[in-house]
Design a protein around this motif. Structure first.
Motif, PDB file in Angstrom:
ATOM      1  N   ALA A   1      28.933 -25.590  14.103  1.00  0.00           N
ATOM      2  CA  ALA A   1      28.063 -26.114  13.058  1.00  0.00           C
ATOM      3  C   ALA A   1      28.742 -26.123  11.699  1.00  0.00           C
ATOM      4  O   ALA A   1      28.253 -26.745  10.766  1.00  0.00           O
ATOM      5  CB  ALA A   1      26.785 -25.283  12.982  1.00  0.00           C
ATOM      6  N   TYR A   2      29.879 -25.461  11.580  1.00  0.00           N
ATOM      7  CA  TYR A   2      30.547 -25.334  10.295  1.00  0.00           C
ATOM      8  C   TYR A   2      31.694 -26.325  10.177  1.00  0.00           C
ATOM      9  O   TYR A   2      32.340 -26.665  11.160  1.00  0.00           O
ATOM     10  CB  TYR A   2      31.097 -23.905  10.107  1.00  0.00           C
ATOM     11  N   ARG A   3      31.923 -26.794   8.936  1.00  0.00           N
ATOM     12  CA  ARG A   3      33.085 -27.633   8.686  1.00  0.00           C
ATOM     13  C   ARG A   3      34.331 -26.837   9.005  1.00  0.00           C
ATOM     14  O   ARG A   3      34.424 -25.669   8.676  1.00  0.00           O
ATOM     15  CB  ARG A   3      33.127 -28.075   7.218  1.00  0.00           C
ATOM     16  N   ARG A   4      35.293 -27.463   9.625  1.00  0.00           N
ATOM     17  CA  ARG A   4      36.537 -26.828  10.062  1.00  0.00           C
ATOM     18  C   ARG A   4      36.258 -25.680  11.034  1.00  0.00           C
ATOM     19  O   ARG A   4      37.020 -24.741  11.136  1.00  0.00           O
ATOM     20  CB  ARG A   4      37.334 -26.307   8.864  1.00  0.00           C
ATOM     21  N   GLY A   5      35.153 -25.751  11.745  1.00  0.00           N
ATOM     22  CA  GLY A   5      34.752 -24.690  12.661  1.00  0.00           C
ATOM     23  C   GLY A   5      35.726 -24.450  13.793  1.00  0.00           C
ATOM     24  O   GLY A   5      35.765 -23.360  14.353  1.00  0.00           O
ATOM     25  N   GLU A   6      36.537 -25.453  14.126  1.00  0.00           N
ATOM     26  CA  GLU A   6      37.522 -25.270  15.198  1.00  0.00           C
ATOM     27  C   GLU A   6      38.584 -24.248  14.806  1.00  0.00           C
ATOM     28  O   GLU A   6      39.256 -23.688  15.657  1.00  0.00           O
ATOM     29  CB  GLU A   6      38.170 -26.599  15.587  1.00  0.00           C
ATOM     30  N   ARG A   7      38.725 -23.970  13.510  1.00  0.00           N
ATOM     31  CA  ARG A   7      39.718 -23.005  13.044  1.00  0.00           C
ATOM     32  C   ARG A   7      39.207 -21.571  13.069  1.00  0.00           C
ATOM     33  O   ARG A   7      39.991 -20.631  12.957  1.00  0.00           O
ATOM     34  CB  ARG A   7      40.139 -23.345  11.615  1.00  0.00           C
ATOM     35  N   VAL A   8      37.906 -21.382  13.206  1.00  0.00           N
ATOM     36  CA  VAL A   8      37.313 -20.042  13.106  1.00  0.00           C
ATOM     37  C   VAL A   8      37.898 -19.097  14.147  1.00  0.00           C
ATOM     38  O   VAL A   8      38.287 -17.969  13.827  1.00  0.00           O
ATOM     39  CB  VAL A   8      35.774 -20.110  13.241  1.00  0.00           C
ATOM     40  N   ARG A   9      37.973 -19.535  15.400  1.00  0.00           N
ATOM     41  CA  ARG A   9      38.474 -18.653  16.460  1.00  0.00           C
ATOM     42  C   ARG A   9      39.912 -18.235  16.188  1.00  0.00           C
ATOM     43  O   ARG A   9      40.276 -17.074  16.357  1.00  0.00           O
ATOM     44  CB  ARG A   9      38.382 -19.327  17.825  1.00  0.00           C
ATOM     45  N   ARG A  10      40.744 -19.186  15.743  1.00  0.00           N
ATOM     46  CA  ARG A  10      42.145 -18.850  15.458  1.00  0.00           C
ATOM     47  C   ARG A  10      42.248 -17.822  14.329  1.00  0.00           C
ATOM     48  O   ARG A  10      43.046 -16.887  14.409  1.00  0.00           O
ATOM     49  CB  ARG A  10      42.931 -20.107  15.100  1.00  0.00           C
ATOM     50  N   VAL A  11      41.458 -17.990  13.297  1.00  0.00           N
ATOM     51  CA  VAL A  11      41.507 -17.066  12.156  1.00  0.00           C
ATOM     52  C   VAL A  11      41.040 -15.679  12.573  1.00  0.00           C
ATOM     53  O   VAL A  11      41.687 -14.674  12.257  1.00  0.00           O
ATOM     54  CB  VAL A  11      40.659 -17.605  10.978  1.00  0.00           C
ATOM     55  N   ILE A  12      39.937 -15.597  13.319  1.00  0.00           N
ATOM     56  CA  ILE A  12      39.432 -14.290  13.765  1.00  0.00           C
ATOM     57  C   ILE A  12      40.414 -13.648  14.734  1.00  0.00           C
ATOM     58  O   ILE A  12      40.722 -12.460  14.618  1.00  0.00           O
ATOM     59  CB  ILE A  12      38.034 -14.437  14.411  1.00  0.00           C
ATOM     60  N   SER A  13      40.928 -14.411  15.682  1.00  0.00           N
ATOM     61  CA  SER A  13      41.879 -13.858  16.652  1.00  0.00           C
ATOM     62  C   SER A  13      43.129 -13.333  15.965  1.00  0.00           C
ATOM     63  O   SER A  13      43.676 -12.298  16.350  1.00  0.00           O
ATOM     64  CB  SER A  13      42.267 -14.916  17.685  1.00  0.00           C
ATOM     65  N   ALA A  14      43.602 -14.035  14.950  1.00  0.00           N
ATOM     66  CA  ALA A  14      44.788 -13.577  14.221  1.00  0.00           C
ATOM     67  C   ALA A  14      44.510 -12.242  13.538  1.00  0.00           C
ATOM     68  O   ALA A  14      45.359 -11.343  13.540  1.00  0.00           O
ATOM     69  CB  ALA A  14      45.209 -14.615  13.187  1.00  0.00           C
ATOM     70  N   ARG A  15      43.318 -12.079  12.979  1.00  0.00           N
ATOM     71  CA  ARG A  15      42.961 -10.812  12.320  1.00  0.00           C
ATOM     72  C   ARG A  15      42.885  -9.683  13.344  1.00  0.00           C
ATOM     73  O   ARG A  15      43.303  -8.570  13.083  1.00  0.00           O
ATOM     74  CB  ARG A  15      41.627 -10.926  11.600  1.00  0.00           C
TER      75      ARG A  15
END
Length: 146
Positions: A123-137
Protein backbone atom coordinates in the motif's frame (compact mmCIF):
# COMPACT_ATOMS: atom_id res chain seq x y z
CA UNK A 1 9.71 6.82 5.45
CA UNK A 2 7.16 5.11 3.24
CA UNK A 3 3.82 6.87 2.73
CA UNK A 4 0.50 5.46 1.59
CA UNK A 5 0.09 5.55 -2.18
CA UNK A 6 -3.26 6.87 -3.39
CA UNK A 7 -2.69 5.52 -6.92
CA UNK A 8 -3.39 8.71 -8.89
CA UNK A 9 -1.29 11.25 -7.05
CA UNK A 10 1.62 10.89 -9.49
CA UNK A 11 -0.55 11.75 -12.51
CA UNK A 12 -2.13 14.92 -11.09
CA UNK A 13 0.77 17.25 -12.01
CA UNK A 14 0.74 15.82 -15.54
CA UNK A 15 -2.99 16.50 -15.87
CA UNK A 16 -2.46 20.06 -14.60
CA UNK A 17 0.32 20.62 -17.14
CA UNK A 18 -1.84 19.30 -19.98
CA UNK A 19 -4.72 21.52 -18.82
CA UNK A 20 -2.48 24.59 -18.89
CA UNK A 21 -1.20 23.65 -22.35
CA UNK A 22 -4.75 23.20 -23.67
CA UNK A 23 -5.77 26.59 -22.22
CA UNK A 24 -2.73 28.34 -23.69
CA UNK A 25 -3.37 26.72 -27.08
CA UNK A 26 -7.01 27.84 -26.96
CA UNK A 27 -5.97 31.45 -26.21
CA UNK A 28 -3.37 31.39 -28.98
CA UNK A 29 -5.89 29.88 -31.36
CA UNK A 30 -8.40 32.59 -30.49
CA UNK A 31 -5.89 35.31 -31.35
CA UNK A 32 -4.84 33.45 -34.52
CA UNK A 33 -8.42 33.44 -35.78
CA UNK A 34 -9.27 29.78 -35.39
CA UNK A 35 -12.95 29.03 -35.41
CA UNK A 36 -15.03 29.22 -32.24
CA UNK A 37 -15.65 25.49 -32.25
CA UNK A 38 -11.91 24.68 -32.11
CA UNK A 39 -11.27 27.18 -29.31
CA UNK A 40 -14.26 25.98 -27.27
CA UNK A 41 -13.22 22.35 -27.76
CA UNK A 42 -9.70 23.14 -26.49
CA UNK A 43 -11.13 25.01 -23.49
CA UNK A 44 -13.40 22.06 -22.65
CA UNK A 45 -10.47 19.66 -22.92
CA UNK A 46 -8.44 21.92 -20.63
CA UNK A 47 -11.30 22.05 -18.13
CA UNK A 48 -11.65 18.25 -18.13
CA UNK A 49 -7.90 17.85 -17.57
CA UNK A 50 -7.91 20.45 -14.79
CA UNK A 51 -10.72 18.59 -13.03
CA UNK A 52 -8.75 15.35 -13.36
CA UNK A 53 -5.83 17.03 -11.59
CA UNK A 54 -7.95 17.67 -8.48
CA UNK A 55 -8.74 15.05 -5.81
CA UNK A 56 -12.37 13.99 -5.67
CA UNK A 57 -14.61 14.06 -2.61
CA UNK A 58 -14.90 10.27 -2.70
CA UNK A 59 -11.11 9.97 -2.35
CA UNK A 60 -11.16 12.29 0.65
CA UNK A 61 -14.09 10.51 2.32
CA UNK A 62 -12.48 7.08 2.00
CA UNK A 63 -9.13 8.28 3.28
CA UNK A 64 -8.17 7.60 6.86
CA UNK A 65 -7.98 10.94 8.72
CA UNK A 66 -4.50 10.00 9.91
CA UNK A 67 -1.91 9.55 7.19
CA UNK A 68 -0.73 5.96 6.94
CA UNK A 69 3.03 5.75 7.13
CA UNK A 70 5.82 3.24 7.66
CA UNK A 71 9.09 4.63 9.08
CA UNK A 72 12.28 2.60 9.25
CA UNK A 73 15.01 3.87 11.57
CA UNK A 74 18.41 2.52 12.54
CA UNK A 75 16.84 0.78 15.57
CA UNK A 76 13.45 -0.39 14.37
CA UNK A 77 10.31 0.42 12.46
CA UNK A 78 7.09 2.27 13.18
CA UNK A 79 3.84 1.67 11.30
CA UNK A 80 0.64 3.70 11.46
CA UNK A 81 -2.06 1.96 9.45
CA UNK A 82 -5.61 0.67 9.80
CA UNK A 83 -4.45 -1.47 12.76
CA UNK A 84 -3.26 1.60 14.66
CA UNK A 85 0.21 2.70 15.69
CA UNK A 86 2.66 -0.20 16.02
CA UNK A 87 6.42 -0.36 16.45
CA UNK A 88 9.14 -3.00 16.59
CA UNK A 89 12.81 -2.88 17.48
CA UNK A 90 15.13 -4.83 15.21
CA UNK A 91 16.70 -6.54 18.19
CA UNK A 92 13.27 -8.03 19.02
CA UNK A 93 12.72 -9.42 15.49
CA UNK A 94 14.16 -12.67 14.22
CA UNK A 95 12.97 -12.65 10.61
CA UNK A 96 10.93 -10.91 7.93
CA UNK A 97 9.03 -13.03 5.41
CA UNK A 98 7.31 -11.83 2.23
CA UNK A 99 3.95 -13.34 1.32
CA UNK A 100 0.83 -12.80 -0.78
CA UNK A 101 -2.72 -12.61 0.57
CA UNK A 102 -5.73 -11.80 -1.64
CA UNK A 103 -3.29 -11.08 -4.52
CA UNK A 104 -1.61 -8.36 -2.41
CA UNK A 105 1.97 -8.66 -1.16
CA UNK A 106 2.63 -8.21 2.53
CA UNK A 107 5.42 -8.68 5.06
CA UNK A 108 5.29 -10.91 8.09
CA UNK A 109 7.56 -9.81 10.95
CA UNK A 110 8.48 -12.59 13.38
CA UNK A 111 9.70 -11.75 16.88
CA UNK A 112 11.67 -13.85 19.41
CA UNK A 113 8.46 -15.29 20.92
CA UNK A 114 7.35 -16.52 17.50
CA UNK A 115 4.53 -13.97 17.25
CA UNK A 116 3.81 -12.88 13.71
CA UNK A 117 2.95 -9.29 12.77
CA UNK A 118 1.54 -8.44 9.32
CA UNK A 119 2.54 -5.23 7.49
CA UNK A 120 0.85 -4.44 4.17
CA UNK A 121 3.87 -2.94 2.42
CA UNK A 122 2.24 -2.90 -1.04
CA UNK A 123 0.00 0.00 0.00
CA UNK A 124 3.01 2.29 0.36
CA UNK A 125 4.91 4.13 -2.35
CA UNK A 126 8.18 2.30 -3.03
CA UNK A 127 6.77 -0.53 -0.90
CA UNK A 128 8.77 -3.12 -2.84
CA UNK A 129 11.89 -1.73 -1.12
CA UNK A 130 10.56 -2.22 2.43
CA UNK A 131 11.56 -5.89 2.72
CA UNK A 132 15.09 -5.21 1.46
CA UNK A 133 15.58 -2.33 3.91
CA UNK A 134 14.26 -4.32 6.90
CA UNK A 135 16.23 -7.44 5.95
CA UNK A 136 19.42 -5.40 5.64
CA UNK A 137 18.89 -4.00 9.15
CA UNK A 138 18.31 -7.51 10.54
CA UNK A 139 21.47 -8.81 8.84
CA UNK A 140 23.54 -5.96 10.29
CA UNK A 141 22.20 -6.78 13.75
CA UNK A 142 22.98 -10.48 13.29
CA UNK A 143 26.56 -9.89 12.16
CA UNK A 144 27.33 -7.29 14.84
CA UNK A 145 25.76 -8.59 18.08
CA UNK A 146 25.54 -6.38 21.14
Amino acid sequence: AFFLDDGRRGFRPIYALWAAAAGATAVAGGYAGWGRAAVVLLLLMGLALALSALPTLAEDENRDPKRQVLVITAFGLIVRDSSGLRSWRFEDLTDVVAGIRDAQPYLKLIDHQGKRHIVDCAAYRRGERVRRVISARLQVRRTNPG
